[in-house]
Design a protein around this motif. Structure first.
Motif, short mmCIF file in Angstrom:
data_model
loop_
_atom_site.label_atom_id
_atom_site.label_comp_id
_atom_site.label_asym_id
_atom_site.label_seq_id
_atom_site.Cartn_x
_atom_site.Cartn_y
_atom_site.Cartn_z
N UNK A 215 0.80 -1.25 -0.09
CA UNK A 215 0.12 0.10 -0.01
C UNK A 215 0.79 1.20 0.08
N UNK A 216 1.79 1.34 0.74
CA UNK A 216 2.74 2.58 0.86
C UNK A 216 3.55 2.66 -0.38
N UNK B 294 0.79 4.09 -2.84
CA UNK B 294 0.35 5.28 -2.53
C UNK B 294 1.42 6.24 -3.18
N UNK B 295 2.63 6.02 -3.20
CA UNK B 295 3.52 6.98 -3.63
C UNK B 295 3.53 6.84 -5.14
N UNK C 253 9.76 2.82 -0.61
CA UNK C 253 8.66 2.05 0.09
C UNK C 253 8.61 0.65 -0.60
N UNK D 291 4.46 3.15 11.03
CA UNK D 291 4.00 3.05 9.87
C UNK D 291 3.48 1.63 9.81
N UNK E 112 3.99 17.04 -3.34
CA UNK E 112 2.57 17.25 -3.26
C UNK E 112 2.09 18.01 -2.11
N UNK F 184 -5.52 9.93 2.63
CA UNK F 184 -4.79 8.94 1.72
C UNK F 184 -3.52 8.52 2.40
N UNK G 101 -4.72 4.84 2.88
CA UNK G 101 -4.34 4.24 1.84
C UNK G 101 -2.88 3.46 2.00
N UNK G 102 -2.12 4.46 2.54
CA UNK G 102 -0.54 3.95 2.69
C UNK G 102 -0.34 3.77 4.05
N UNK G 103 -1.12 3.49 5.03
CA UNK G 103 -0.86 3.06 6.39
C UNK G 103 0.20 3.78 7.08
N UNK G 104 0.57 4.99 6.60
CA UNK G 104 1.62 5.82 7.34
C UNK G 104 0.94 6.88 8.35
#
Lengths: 414, 294
Positions: free
Chosen positions: A377-378, A381-382, A410, B41, B63, B254, B258-261
């Motif tokens: 997922x990480x 997402x990037x 990642x 994370x 971003x 997100x 989405x990124x679990x961060x």
């Protein structure tokens, strides 16, 4: 007064405790299949489960929301409270592995695969992509194909073109279509552009080149990748201007109405075309996305066995049904996908699905990026951020740098 | 004795909400701040100390820079638009026209709609499709011979200005109500005195009424400003996760889900909190001080 409050509070607490503790024979299965063919397919598979294992009661813990955005947030909350369901649905591959295996939330299923003989009925390419560290982590129920190009034959005949076989051919065809006032390629919101991105990459780099990008052996900064990204940029210039405001099915509508010639979408689009009363092969038709003939870019929904499952026997029974021929043949014809097993009963599937079943047996299997197979997922997402910026500024060099950086920070290049 | 007892009752009645606010607002703010300084994370909490690294990453992130720029564009157009339209409507309604109540309700109604609904409706109205698929406002514009607009899909950063349009539509009724209250509170004698001195109506507004509305204007700026810093639902409903219209709140979502961060997501949340606080705290301080003076 306060005493009464206390009593009421205690009564409430006891009721709650009773609710969570009851039913040792309950099998609670978590998914985002709440509507349409998906929900019907789940219900059909539950019927198989209840007939085979009458000692368990099935509890449907589905959470609505496309592609599981909401469901995954709810699941994360439950897992943080150590209250996992008996089993849950997730996209097979790194989306599951990167999130749940990394956090020690699910168990390896190697012995189940051995005892059920699944290794001999599921393609080796599939087993590779759902494994990590020598273990298999989930049971895939269905297979969707991502690299399919859909079109209406009448539109192509009128414009005098044929479905292109390579991306170079696509660009020539697209120029012809554009000169005749037809949008060459219909695309939707950002995730559909990631879907297009992956098919262009696979079509340009080939199956091995694509696989190498995800296992750490490939080089994101190579000139092959630059060429592929340049192709992607050119392909984007042939898409509809209002793409960012359209869902995938609205993009398919452009093909149906003849405003656009092609759309590249996963094979769930077949059900959409059929729902518009179009005949497969005559009303609408399909071909592998350019450059991907002989390659099957797959995604799959699969079920897992949590660590500390409340009813591990019941959960295992559910997994056995999910991996069985009976279970998969009950689920897939309704969902509009093909079984992960290669021994499905062909008479149950329609003309598109049987052709996909043939390809599933013979093609090289690669994993989808957009649908969670190849990147965690990480990492994804990037890539999504880099892609979004690219869609706005069309700067290939910056995009490639960002992709390489994402792999290092990642991904597999760590 | 009786007053002591009623004081205890008051404290007892208030304490549940004080406790709830302490835990669910300030406790969680503290917890988010801690998470933003951690290396968390993935699904499992990891409170290892990361210092300000998450914030450093954030401000170097392209971003996030785009998000800040978008917020700035959105806030400018939204706040100026909502204040201008609200003030205009309030001045018109203040002329004691017939059916004022009806107009007031009509202008206030958009406020009753959730921003999600507004976003979905305006997604259709600002449809940028061309050719024979043209629809929504472009259909109207085409009818009077004006070219189709790209609306919120205009190249950055001006697409963001169009996102402010539905927000202005929704919130200008609210600023109208604020200004109308302010206008009604201005004593008629002041206007009369100005008229006796020979001031024109325009001069009365310019020199007497609008300066007296300054406290109302400040409240309006604070309320609109902090709303626009937190904008999320309107944009998601209008354009999904289109990065050209990205704002910090969407990036926070997100990044976290989405990124679990979680650490980075919490850092974005803290930046949002601080930027809202920069706006709201001086105002609260100012209004508490003026209340004490009264």
């Amino acid at each position: 007064m306060s005493k009464r409050f206390l009593m009421a509070g205690m009564a409430l607490a006891l009721t709650l405790a009773a609710c969570t503790a009851s039913g040792g024979n309950k099998v609670e299965v978590f998914s985002w299949w709440t509507a349409g063919g998906e929900a019907d397919g789940l219900a059909a598979m539950v019927k198989v489960f209840e007939a085979k294992y009458p000692q368990y009661t099935f509890e449907n813990a589905a959470v609505a929301g496309g592609a599981g955005t909401n469901a995954r947030a709810v699941l994360a909350t439950r897992l943080s409270q150590n209250d996992p369901p008996s089993s849950w649905q997730g996209h097979a591959g790194q989306e599951l592995i990167g999130t749940y295996v990394a956090a020690d939330k699910i168990q390896p299923l190697d012995s189940l695969y051995d005892s059920e003989g699944w290794k001999s009925v599921m393609p080796a390419g599939l087993i590779d992509l759902i494994s990590q560290g020598g273990h298999i982590w989930s049971v895939p129920v269905n297979i969707h194909r991502a690299n399919v190009m859909w079109y209406v034959p009448a539109t192509l005949t009128a414009a005098g073109v044929t479905p292109p076989k390579t991306w170079a051919e696509f660009l020539t065809t697209a120029a012809t279509l554009k000169s005749k006032g037809i949008t060459p390629l219909a695309m939707g919101e950002q995730w559909t552009s990631m879907h297009l991105f992956e098919t262009v990459m696979i079509g340009s780099l080939g199956a091995d080149g694509w696989k190498a990008l995800w296992d750490g052996t490939g080089d994101w900064t190579s000139s092959d990748v630059t060429d592929a990204l340049n192709t992607f940029k050119q392909v984007l210039s042939y898409t509809n201007a209002d793409s960012s405001t359209l869902a995938w099915d609205k993009a398919a509508d452009l093909v149906i109405s003849g405003d656009a010639a092609f759309t590249i979408m996963g094979d769930w689009a077949e059900g959409y075309f059929k729902s518009k009363n179009m005949e497969p092969k005559t009303g609408f038709a399909w071909a592998p996305a350019p450059g991907t003939d002989g390659i099957f870019d797959f995604l799959s929904d699969s079920f897992v066995l949590p660590v500390n499952a409340k009813n591990p026997d019941g959960a295992t029974a559910w997994l056995k049904v999910a991996g069985s021929k009976e279970g998969q043949d009950a689920f897939n014809p309704l969902k509009g996908s093909i079984p992960a097993r290669s021994d499905g009963d062909r008479s149950l599937y329609d003309v598109y699905l049987t052709s996909a079943m043939d390809d599933w047996k013979s093609d090289t299997v690669v994993g989808s990026l957009t649908h969670g197979v190849v990147a965690n997922d990480a990492w994804k997402a990037k890539i999504d951020t880099a892609l979004g910026l690219f869609l706005a500024d069309k700067d290939v060099a910056a995009f490639q740098t960002a992709l390489a950086a994402a792999c290092t920070s990642d991904g597999a290049c760590k | 004795m009786g007053s002591l007892r009623s004081r205890w009752v008051a404290v007892a009645m208030l304490s549940p909400s004080i406790l709830a606010v302490a835990i669910f607002v300030y406790g969680f703010i503290g917890w988010s701040a801690r998470v933003s300084l951690s290396e968390w994370r993935g699904l499992n909490p990891d409170y290892a100390w990361a210092g300000l690294q998450n914030f450093i990453n954030l401000f170097g992130d392209r971003r996030f820079q785009i998000d800040m720029r978008n917020t700035l564009v959105f806030t400018s157009f939204f706040v100026i638009g909502a204040v201008a339209v609200g003030l205009g409507l309030a001045i018109l309604l203040d002329r004691h026209i017939r059916g004022e109540g009806i107009f007031r309700s009509v202008f206030l109604f958009p406020l009753a709609i959730s921003l999600i609904v507004t976003g979905v409706a305006w997604r259709w109205m600002m449809n940028p499709a061309t050719g024979d698929r043209v629809s929504g406002l472009n259909l109207l514009l085409g009818g009077i011979g004006l070219g189709p607009l790209q609306w919120h899909t205009t190249d950055p950063p001006w697409g963001m200005a169009f996102v402010a349009l539905p927000a202005v539509w929704q919130m200008s009724g609210f600023t109208m109500a604020l200004f109308l209250g302010g206008l009604r509170a201005i004593p008629e004698e002041l206007k009369e005195a100005a008229r006796v001195d020979g001031a024109t109506e325009f001069q009365i507004y310019r020199r007497v009424i609008i300066p007296l509305l300054r406290p109302v204007l400040l409240s309006a700026l604070i309320i609109l400003g902090h709303l626009s810093l937190k904008v999320f639902d309107l944009i998601v409903a209008l354009s999904g996760k289109d990065i050209r219209l990205d704002v910090p709140a969407i990036y926070m979502w997100t990044t976290t889900f989405d990124a679990n961060n979680y650490a980075q997501g919490a850092a974005i949340g803290i930046v949002l909190l601080v930027s809202v606080a920069v706006l709201v705290v001086p105002y609260l301080w100012w209004s508490l001080r003026t209340e004490a003076e009264l």
